[in-house]
Motif scaffolding. Structure first.
Motif, PDB file in Angstrom:
ATOM      1  N   VAL A  56       5.522  57.631 -58.520  1.00 58.46           N
ATOM      2  CA  VAL A  56       6.296  58.457 -59.443  1.00 58.46           C
ATOM      3  C   VAL A  56       6.064  59.929 -59.117  1.00 58.46           C
ATOM      4  N   ARG A 322       3.311  50.450 -68.337  1.00 57.88           N
ATOM      5  CA  ARG A 322       3.852  50.640 -69.686  1.00 57.88           C
ATOM      6  C   ARG A 322       3.527  49.457 -70.590  1.00 57.88           C
ATOM      7  N   SER A 350       3.734  63.062 -69.688  1.00 57.02           N
ATOM      8  CA  SER A 350       4.797  63.451 -68.751  1.00 57.02           C
ATOM      9  C   SER A 350       6.000  62.525 -68.806  1.00 57.02           C
ATOM     10  N   SER A 351       5.771  61.231 -68.925  1.00 57.81           N
ATOM     11  CA  SER A 351       6.877  60.277 -68.922  1.00 57.81           C
ATOM     12  C   SER A 351       7.725  60.359 -70.182  1.00 57.81           C
ATOM     13  N   GLN A 352       7.204  61.016 -71.223  1.00 55.22           N
ATOM     14  CA  GLN A 352       8.007  61.261 -72.416  1.00 55.22           C
ATOM     15  C   GLN A 352       8.571  62.678 -72.431  1.00 55.22           C
ATOM     16  N   SER A 357      10.773  61.930 -65.090  1.00 53.19           N
ATOM     17  CA  SER A 357       9.501  61.244 -64.861  1.00 53.19           C
ATOM     18  C   SER A 357       9.525  59.846 -65.461  1.00 53.19           C
ATOM     19  N   GLY A 358      10.035  59.737 -66.681  1.00 51.30           N
ATOM     20  CA  GLY A 358      10.089  58.433 -67.324  1.00 51.30           C
ATOM     21  C   GLY A 358      11.051  57.477 -66.657  1.00 51.30           C
ATOM     22  N   TYR A 365       3.926  54.619 -66.570  1.00 47.28           N
ATOM     23  CA  TYR A 365       3.857  55.703 -67.556  1.00 47.28           C
ATOM     24  C   TYR A 365       2.821  56.717 -67.078  1.00 47.28           C
TER      25      TYR A 365
END
Length: 481
Positions: A56, A322, A350-352, A357-358, A365
């Protein structure tokens, strides 16, 4: 790049971070004939660093741009990243303080409150701390002098709790510094002006918010770049190379010497010493490196630079499955007041926070924590494995995260952020006075106008503009007679 008629000049930019690369871009845009960028490390970008974890894309340095200032956003668009600018998916951050995660109060300026209702509802302050706030309206209107520390001034008006649990974590997030040392004039100039006028601090905050709302442009306050803000310096470097710039990494500059015709720059590259003649030089390096290079030509400038202190920090980036995260994490992350005695100073989900990123991998995640600030760097003595462990322990207590990461990376930024103590702007003024005595030399970077990316880009444009002016004057008929 511009089609401006090239000037007869060679400019050497020392430093390949975003400030140096932006300066090179503006020099080429303004018609400088030749530009050479010399970077001592093996990588361009400085504190902007995009890479990956568990497949990612991630930022391992700065991860957002203040979009309400146009400089960095405009630069991103100029080098082809305009379509990749992206607002955060959420900006709903919290504070982990007094034993639990609490909402960030609304209506403040760098933690100094303006909306007392929101502050009371957040639970960040104790009842005694809240009771202290109305005194701000009845205290004598004490004016500040030339400068004052943020923490000292705010604590005198609103109490130490406001500083310790609100102002300090927010300032720490920007400067990795201590609110009781950071200059009010340099860090929060709008409050400094209000303080000079003797107004109530809370009323000054409210007035600042009203002015900001009246002048507010459409669009988000902050922005990122899909794939990471670290893509920005890479794209700027590519644009500069396309315009003819020479850019070298692993090329530490050893000496900088004034000559009758300009400057002589000696650097190491590919195991040999190379010397370049330059009509002008832009120094876009941290203060210690600049002090070393200017020691012979300007002892006064070197003395001022040597007095600048820096904070070291570490970023711990972790990737989780996740399905192994038991419950949704709240918002974009949280800040941690140092007074609470935790290891981590902040965490970003970061993923939120970033849609890109998400969306990169539906099963991965990514989040990160930051550790260390000026005067509190003892935790950085731990090895990388321990920093990951300590981060996980704090995350477990803060948000109940118990999953084990599938990958973790620790990025250490030793001496990463210049400090802005009381008297900082006066020091910068003295430094610029010394540098002004050296024709063809300019300086830019996080030390001069602010540590954020737009401020660095603005500093770079200012340096490039001055250099271009010097070259144009030298090119005027009769200039050399």
């Amino acid at each position: 790049m511009s089609n401006t008629q090239p000037l007869a000049g060679h400019v050497v930019v020392v430093g390949g971070g975003v400030s140096g690369l932006a300066a090179a871009h503006f020099l080429l845009e303004g018609g400088a004939a030749r530009v050479t960028v010399l970077e001592s490390s093996g990588r361009l970008g400085g504190k902007l660093y995009a890479d990956e974890i568990a497949g990612v894309p991630v930022d391992l340095g700065a991860e957002s741009i203040l979009a309400r200032r146009p400089e960095a956003v405009d630069l991103a668009r100029a080098v082809g990243l305009g379509d990749d600018l992206e607002a955060p998916a959420t900006t709903n951050a919290g504070l982990w303080t007094r034993g639990r995660l609490r909402p960030m109060p609304k209506g403040g300026v760098m933690g100094v409150p303006g909306d007392l209702g929101s502050l009371a509802a957040s639970g960040v302050l104790s009842a005694a701390g809240l009771a202290r706030l109305p005194l701000d309206h009845v205290l004598p209107r004490t004016k500040v002098g030339e400068d004052v520390a943020v923490g000292a001034y705010v604590a005198a008006r609103l109490g130490h709790e406001v500083v310790d649990r609100l102002v300090d974590p927010l300032l720490g997030g920007v400067y990795a510094g201590n609110a009781y040392e950071i200059s009010l004039r340099a860090a929060i100039p709008q409050l400094y002006e209000g303080a000079r006028g003797g107004r109530s601090l809370i009323e000054t905050v409210r007035e600042s918010q009203r002015k900001a709302a009246a002048a507010r442009q459409d669009g988000p306050v902050f922005a990122g770049i899909r794939g990471g803000v670290g893509r920005l310096p890479v794209a700027v470097a590519e644009a500069c190379r396309s315009a003819g710039a020479r850019i070298e990494t692993d090329a530490p500059v050893r000496t900088l010497r004034r000559t009758p015709d300009g400057w002589e720059v000696a650097f190491d590259h590919d195991g040999t010493r190379e010397t370049l003649a330059a009509d002008a030089v832009v120094l876009a390096v941290p203060a210690p490196a600049a002090a070393r290079l200017l020691a012979a030509e300007s002892p006064g400038a070197a003395t001022e630079l040597s007095a600048v202190e820096y904070a070291s920090v570490a970023l711990v980036t972790m990737a989780f499955r996740r399905r192994e995260i038991a419950h949704a994490l709240p918002g974009s992350g949280f800040l941690v007041p140092p007074v609470d005695g935790r290891t981590i100073k902040a965490s970003t989900f970061s993923s939120q926070k970033w849609h890109w990123s998400g969306a990169a991998d539906s099963d991965v995640y990514v989040l990160r924590t930051s550790i260390g600030r000026h005067g509190q760097e003892a935790d950085l003595a731990w090895d990388d494995t321990d920093l990951v462990r300590l981060s996980r322990e704090d995350l477990g207590e803060a948000v109940g995260l118990t999953a084990a990461p599938v990958a973790a990376r620790v990025t250490r930024w030793d001496g990463g952020l210049p400090q802005y103590p009381v008297g900082h702007l006066a020091r910068v003024t003295r430094l610029r006075e010394h540098v002004a005595k050296l024709p063809g030399l300019e300086m830019c970077g996080a030390l001069y106008e602010g540590v954020g990316i737009p401020a660095c880009v603005s500093s770079a444009r200012g340096a490039a503009t001055q250099v271009l002016g010097t070259l144009r004057r030298a090119a005027e008929p009769g200039a050399g007679q």
